[in-house]
Design a protein around this motif. Structure first.
Motif, PDB file in Angstrom:
ATOM      1  N   TRP A   1      44.825  88.965  30.710  1.00 45.29           N
ATOM      2  CA  TRP A   1      44.666  89.673  31.784  1.00 45.29           C
ATOM      3  C   TRP A   1      46.092  91.271  31.840  1.00 45.29           C
ATOM      4  N   ASN A   2      46.362  92.304  32.130  1.00 42.86           N
ATOM      5  CA  ASN A   2      47.339  93.363  32.194  1.00 42.86           C
ATOM      6  C   ASN A   2      47.697  93.142  34.239  1.00 42.86           C
ATOM      7  N   LYS A   3      48.176  92.510  34.221  1.00 41.86           N
ATOM      8  CA  LYS A   3      48.378  92.434  35.629  1.00 41.86           C
ATOM      9  C   LYS A   3      49.435  93.519  35.770  1.00 41.86           C
ATOM     10  N   SER A   4      50.263  94.053  35.005  1.00 44.21           N
ATOM     11  CA  SER A   4      51.438  95.003  35.359  1.00 44.21           C
ATOM     12  C   SER A   4      50.455  96.564  35.214  1.00 44.21           C
ATOM     13  N   SER A   5      51.950  97.772  35.464  1.00 46.58           N
ATOM     14  CA  SER A   5      51.391  98.835  36.462  1.00 46.58           C
ATOM     15  C   SER A   5      51.346  99.920  34.646  1.00 46.58           C
ATOM     16  N   LYS A   6      51.748  99.186  33.946  1.00 42.97           N
ATOM     17  CA  LYS A   6      51.692 100.258  32.482  1.00 42.97           C
ATOM     18  C   LYS A   6      50.673  98.975  31.877  1.00 42.97           C
ATOM     19  N   PRO A   7      50.589 100.239  30.743  1.00 42.01           N
ATOM     20  CA  PRO A   7      49.426  99.748  29.460  1.00 42.01           C
ATOM     21  C   PRO A   7      49.440  98.405  28.694  1.00 42.01           C
ATOM     22  N   LEU A   8      48.655  97.865  27.799  1.00 43.40           N
ATOM     23  CA  LEU A   8      49.419  96.202  26.761  1.00 43.40           C
ATOM     24  C   LEU A   8      48.502  96.401  25.757  1.00 43.40           C
ATOM     25  N   ARG A   9      49.296  96.357  25.241  1.00 47.57           N
ATOM     26  CA  ARG A   9      48.542  96.904  23.159  1.00 47.57           C
ATOM     27  C   ARG A   9      49.053  95.693  22.210  1.00 47.57           C
ATOM     28  N   PHE A  10      48.320  94.833  22.052  1.00 49.92           N
ATOM     29  CA  PHE A  10      48.386  94.492  21.010  1.00 49.92           C
ATOM     30  C   PHE A  10      47.079  93.819  20.055  1.00 49.92           C
ATOM     31  N   VAL A  11      47.914  93.157  18.912  1.00 46.95           N
ATOM     32  CA  VAL A  11      46.651  92.768  18.179  1.00 46.95           C
ATOM     33  C   VAL A  11      46.169  91.381  18.739  1.00 46.95           C
ATOM     34  N   LEU A  12      45.273  90.863  17.959  1.00 47.95           N
ATOM     35  CA  LEU A  12      44.010  89.649  17.871  1.00 47.95           C
ATOM     36  C   LEU A  12      44.259  89.189  16.896  1.00 47.95           C
ATOM     37  N   ILE A  13      44.712  88.201  15.893  1.00 39.68           N
ATOM     38  CA  ILE A  13      44.501  88.361  14.323  1.00 39.68           C
ATOM     39  C   ILE A  13      43.691  86.844  14.143  1.00 39.68           C
ATOM     40  N   GLY A  14      42.588  86.645  13.722  1.00 42.96           N
ATOM     41  CA  GLY A  14      42.533  85.310  13.127  1.00 42.96           C
ATOM     42  C   GLY A  14      41.647  84.870  11.557  1.00 42.96           C
ATOM     43  N   GLY A  15      41.315  83.882  11.713  1.00 41.91           N
ATOM     44  CA  GLY A  15      40.697  83.693  10.268  1.00 41.91           C
ATOM     45  C   GLY A  15      40.769  81.929   9.797  1.00 41.91           C
ATOM     46  N   GLN A  16      40.157  82.134   8.578  1.00 43.33           N
ATOM     47  CA  GLN A  16      39.550  80.942   8.224  1.00 43.33           C
ATOM     48  C   GLN A  16      40.898  80.057   7.783  1.00 43.33           C
ATOM     49  N   PRO A  17      41.002  78.812   7.938  1.00 41.33           N
ATOM     50  CA  PRO A  17      42.219  78.240   7.078  1.00 41.33           C
ATOM     51  C   PRO A  17      42.134  78.001   5.761  1.00 41.33           C
ATOM     52  N   LEU A  18      42.560  78.313   4.290  1.00 34.60           N
ATOM     53  CA  LEU A  18      42.591  77.651   3.784  1.00 34.60           C
ATOM     54  C   LEU A  18      42.468  76.450   3.381  1.00 34.60           C
ATOM     55  N   ASN A  19      43.207  75.519   3.632  1.00 36.96           N
ATOM     56  CA  ASN A  19      44.012  73.735   3.536  1.00 36.96           C
ATOM     57  C   ASN A  19      43.836  73.567   1.880  1.00 36.96           C
ATOM     58  N   GLU A  20      44.770  74.761   1.650  1.00 35.69           N
ATOM     59  CA  GLU A  20      45.036  74.668   0.313  1.00 35.69           C
ATOM     60  C   GLU A  20      46.685  74.625   0.051  1.00 35.69           C
ATOM     61  N   PRO A  21      47.060  73.994  -0.430  1.00 35.77           N
ATOM     62  CA  PRO A  21      49.010  73.933  -1.358  1.00 35.77           C
ATOM     63  C   PRO A  21      49.495  75.035  -0.915  1.00 35.77           C
ATOM     64  N   VAL A  22      50.091  75.915  -0.706  1.00 31.64           N
ATOM     65  CA  VAL A  22      51.134  76.515  -0.210  1.00 31.64           C
ATOM     66  C   VAL A  22      52.549  76.756  -1.286  1.00 31.64           C
ATOM     67  N   VAL A  23      52.586  77.353  -2.792  1.00 35.02           N
ATOM     68  CA  VAL A  23      54.038  77.234  -2.812  1.00 35.02           C
ATOM     69  C   VAL A  23      54.593  78.782  -2.824  1.00 35.02           C
ATOM     70  N   GLN A  24      55.219  79.590  -1.806  1.00 37.86           N
ATOM     71  CA  GLN A  24      56.469  80.789  -2.349  1.00 37.86           C
ATOM     72  C   GLN A  24      56.874  81.067  -3.016  1.00 37.86           C
ATOM     73  N   TYR A  25      57.034  82.079  -3.676  1.00 38.33           N
ATOM     74  CA  TYR A  25      59.060  82.523  -3.751  1.00 38.33           C
ATOM     75  C   TYR A  25      58.689  84.353  -4.001  1.00 38.33           C
ATOM     76  N   GLY A  26      59.083  84.146  -2.982  1.00 43.61           N
ATOM     77  CA  GLY A  26      58.967  85.517  -2.098  1.00 43.61           C
ATOM     78  C   GLY A  26      57.995  86.421  -2.090  1.00 43.61           C
ATOM     79  N   PRO A  27      57.401  87.438  -3.261  1.00 45.28           N
ATOM     80  CA  PRO A  27      56.267  88.315  -3.154  1.00 45.28           C
ATOM     81  C   PRO A  27      54.875  87.693  -4.270  1.00 45.28           C
TER      82      PRO A  27
END
Length: 320
Positions: free
Chosen positions: A262-288
């Motif tokens: 709900w936007n109950k304010s007097s100004k526009p509201l902008r947002f992104v809604l992002i969703g995804g299927q979990p992989l349920n796998e181990p994650v090992v990250q080193y930078g990029p």
């Protein structure tokens, strides 16, 4: 008779919510029902604070910081703000995808495979790094360039695929508008509109703008993880009696079949809604580099430093 008609009206509205996954501002601004069997609620809120990245660039990192290391399958979300000569010069990636969405200005991308292009306000580049890529991302115009970059993990079976690009110009992004709500469908579906983007890791990426007093109700696959990032304005998320949340916050959503806003304010509201299927796998990250085991990370460093197994062209290439 009035009571019977009112009940039929509510039933009709409920059915429209269940069928379309989206509904306009219902009846009046005083009606704050969600229309979902199990509405998704905000279970974590993190403010994205500015930090330095690349060569003099400033980003607001929401996912990928200590308060929210990752949200399977999402590894990182940055809201970047970059002015020349700052930027993101030559750097490698392996094992995931990057999605760059320009909010203002323009960025030029080039990589060691000869791919070069410029994305401008409203454009999207969906890059699958796969087995390896080295590229640069630099401002193409004077002044401040702003955008979002999302990192999406790849399943173990896809981490060593060949790199690939999908690019969408702003005018080619599907959109819909109704009763004070506009959506740009970067990936997935909303308001009966579907994006042509192929998501190797099943993903929804929606850019919503709500005018004052508007509300929206968006279905989300129950098995998916999801979050909101607020670009501008303030909004009420999940429950109508929740406190408003302002720009630069990421909101992690709990389980359920949809999100109400709900936007109950007097100004526009902008947002992104992002969703995804979990992989349920181990994650090992080193930078990029993002793999499943430390052994794979060690192998990636060896490949990168010795210019092999996907990094062959790194030996001779430098961005222009």
């Amino acid at each position: 008779m009035r009571a019977v008609n009112y009940g039929l009206l509510l039933l009709d509205q409920y059915q429209r919510i269940r069928v379309s996954g989206f509904v306009r501002r219902i009846m009046s601004g005083s009606d704050y029902s969600s229309g979902f069997d199990q509405p998704r609620l905000v279970i974590k809120k993190v403010l994205a604070k500015p930090q330095r990245e690349g060569d003099g660039a400033v980003v607001r990192r929401s996912i990928g910081r200590s308060e929210l290391k990752n949200l399977d399958p999402f590894l990182m979300l940055d809201e970047f703000s970059v002015s020349p000569p700052a930027g993101f010069p030559d750097h490698p990636h392996r094992g995931f995808e990057t999605v760059t969405y320009m909010l203002q200005g323009a960025f030029t991308h080039q990589d060691f495979a000869g791919h070069k292009g410029t994305i401008r306000t409203g454009d999207v580049q969906w890059m699958t790094a796969g087995r390896g890529i080295i590229h640069s991302e630099m401002p193409a115009d004077e002044g401040t360039q702003k955008g979002l970059q999302l990192w999406i993990n790849l399943a173990s079976k896809d981490k060593m695929i060949e790199p690939n690009y999908q690019e969408l110009l702003s005018e080619d992004i599907k959109r819909a508008e109704k009763d004070g709500v506009e959506v740009r469908v970067i990936a997935g579906e909303s308001m009966g509109v579907r994006s042509p983007v192929y998501t190797r890791t099943p993903t929804m990426y929606l850019d919503f703008t709500l005018k004052p007093r508007a509300q929206m109700h968006q279905s989300i696959s129950e098995s998916w993880n999801s979050f909101v990032y607020i670009i501008e304005g303030e909004g009420v998320f999940g429950l109508a009696n929740s406190s408003p949340v302002t720009a630069h916050h990421v909101l992690v959503l709990g389980p359920g079949d949809g999100l109400s806003v709900w936007n109950k304010s007097s100004k526009p509201l902008r947002f992104v809604l992002i969703g995804g299927q979990p992989l349920n796998e181990p994650v090992v990250q080193y930078g990029p580099f993002v793999m499943n085991t430390q052994k794979e990370i060690d192998q990636t460093f060896e490949d990168y430093h010795h210019c092999k197994n996907g990094f062959e062209m790194a030996k001779y290439w430098r961005s222009q």
